[in-house]
Design an enzyme around this catalytic site. Sequence first.
Site, PDB file in Angstrom:
ATOM      1  CG  MET A   1     -15.988 -10.667  13.487  1.00  0.00           C
ATOM      2  SD  MET A   1     -15.411 -10.816  15.130  1.00  0.00           S
ATOM      3  CE  MET A   1     -14.104 -11.923  15.166  1.00  0.00           C
ATOM      4  N   PRO A   2     -13.861  -7.846   9.985  1.00  0.00           N
ATOM      5  CG  PRO A   2     -13.946  -5.607   9.412  1.00  0.00           C
ATOM      6  CD  PRO A   2     -14.119  -6.534  10.557  1.00  0.00           C
ATOM      7  CG  HIS A   3      -9.125 -12.080   7.170  1.00  0.00           C
ATOM      8  ND1 HIS A   3      -8.046 -12.078   8.026  1.00  0.00           N
ATOM      9  CD2 HIS A   3      -8.754 -12.785   6.081  1.00  0.00           C
ATOM     10  CE1 HIS A   3      -7.054 -12.775   7.468  1.00  0.00           C
ATOM     11  NE2 HIS A   3      -7.466 -13.211   6.290  1.00  0.00           N
TER      12      HIS A   3
END
Length: 75
Positions: A2-4
Amino acid sequence: LMPHINIKFFPVTLQQDTEQQLITDLTEAVTTAFGCSADVVSVAFEPIEEQRWQAQVYQPEIIERRHLLRKLPNY
């Protein structure tokens, strides 16, 4: 996965189309690099006043977390 992405910058007004293009480009780069869906990528823009940069960004995120940086600033 879940890249932020959190972009911190001196306050500047971005035109809506420029902001949207930046979000699109960042999302595309992240989905290509990580092989994930665009649906799981989040992007934040966080303006930081210039007089607060040293205390809020430079010291805690650049100096103290230098081991995480993949590109160092030249200042």
